[in-house]
Design a protein around this motif. Structure first.
Motif, PDB file in Angstrom:
ATOM      1  N   ARG A 290       0.842  -1.205   0.000  1.00 47.22           N
ATOM      2  CA  ARG A 290       0.000   0.000   0.000  1.00 47.22           C
ATOM      3  C   ARG A 290       0.873   1.250   0.000  1.00 47.22           C
TER       4      ARG A 290
ATOM      5  N   TRP B  21      -5.303   7.491  -9.719  1.00 46.88           N
ATOM      6  CA  TRP B  21      -6.326   7.182  -8.716  1.00 46.88           C
ATOM      7  C   TRP B  21      -7.114   5.943  -9.158  1.00 46.88           C
TER       8      TRP B  21
ATOM      9  N   ARG C 231      -7.869   2.606  -6.965  1.00 47.38           N
ATOM     10  CA  ARG C 231      -9.213   2.046  -6.735  1.00 47.38           C
ATOM     11  C   ARG C 231      -9.261   0.581  -7.131  1.00 47.38           C
ATOM     12  N   GLU C 232      -8.697   0.275  -8.293  1.00 48.45           N
ATOM     13  CA  GLU C 232      -8.721  -1.106  -8.778  1.00 48.45           C
ATOM     14  C   GLU C 232      -7.873  -2.026  -7.895  1.00 48.45           C
ATOM     15  N   SER C 233      -6.966  -1.436  -7.122  1.00 47.02           N
ATOM     16  CA  SER C 233      -6.090  -2.227  -6.250  1.00 47.02           C
ATOM     17  C   SER C 233      -6.634  -2.364  -4.832  1.00 47.02           C
ATOM     18  N   GLY C 234      -7.777  -1.743  -4.559  1.00 51.59           N
ATOM     19  CA  GLY C 234      -8.401  -1.940  -3.263  1.00 51.59           C
ATOM     20  C   GLY C 234      -8.586  -0.711  -2.398  1.00 51.59           C
ATOM     21  N   PHE C 235      -8.110   0.442  -2.826  1.00 53.07           N
ATOM     22  CA  PHE C 235      -8.378   1.661  -2.070  1.00 53.07           C
ATOM     23  C   PHE C 235      -9.837   2.021  -2.305  1.00 53.07           C
ATOM     24  N   GLU C 236     -10.587   2.185  -1.206  1.00 51.33           N
ATOM     25  CA  GLU C 236     -12.026   2.344  -1.334  1.00 51.33           C
ATOM     26  C   GLU C 236     -12.470   3.776  -1.600  1.00 51.33           C
ATOM     27  N   ASN C 237     -11.759   4.764  -1.049  1.00 51.37           N
ATOM     28  CA  ASN C 237     -12.164   6.141  -1.285  1.00 51.37           C
ATOM     29  C   ASN C 237     -10.943   7.060  -1.220  1.00 51.37           C
ATOM     30  N   TYR C 238     -11.124   8.270  -1.699  1.00 53.12           N
ATOM     31  CA  TYR C 238      -9.990   9.183  -1.809  1.00 53.12           C
ATOM     32  C   TYR C 238      -9.536   9.689  -0.449  1.00 53.12           C
TER      33      TYR C 238
ATOM     34  N   GLU D 149      -9.105   7.875   2.119  1.00 59.57           N
ATOM     35  CA  GLU D 149      -8.117   6.869   2.501  1.00 59.57           C
ATOM     36  C   GLU D 149      -6.755   7.173   1.848  1.00 59.57           C
TER      37      GLU D 149
END
Length: 73
Positions: A6, A20, A24-31, A33
């Motif tokens: 991460r 970005w 997102r495609e790698s698992g970050f749910e929102n900006y 974060e």
């Protein structure tokens, strides 16, 4: 995703090497974060290059902000 991965991705994002969308495609749910992770690492979000169809609008926006800041002095 392991914390080291991460952090690596956040560093790549700050450097402008990934987007970005990739985060997102790698698992970050929102900006939020992403912003928190950048802050923890002492990094800033990448700045979009001054090119493309929105350059003039961005320049006008920056000028408005600059004038407002100068007016506060």
């Amino acid at each position: 995703m392991p914390e080291s991965e991460r952090q690596k991705m956040i560093r790549q994002y700050a450097a402008g090497d990934i987007t970005w969308r990739v985060l997102r495609e790698s698992g970050f749910e929102n900006y939020v974060e992403v912003l928190a992770a950048l802050g923890e690492l002492g990094l800033r979000p990448p700045v979009a290059p001054m090119e493309g169809p929105n350059v003039e609008a961005r320049r006008r926006g920056r000028a408005i902000i600059r004038e407002a800041l100068l007016a506060r002095k």
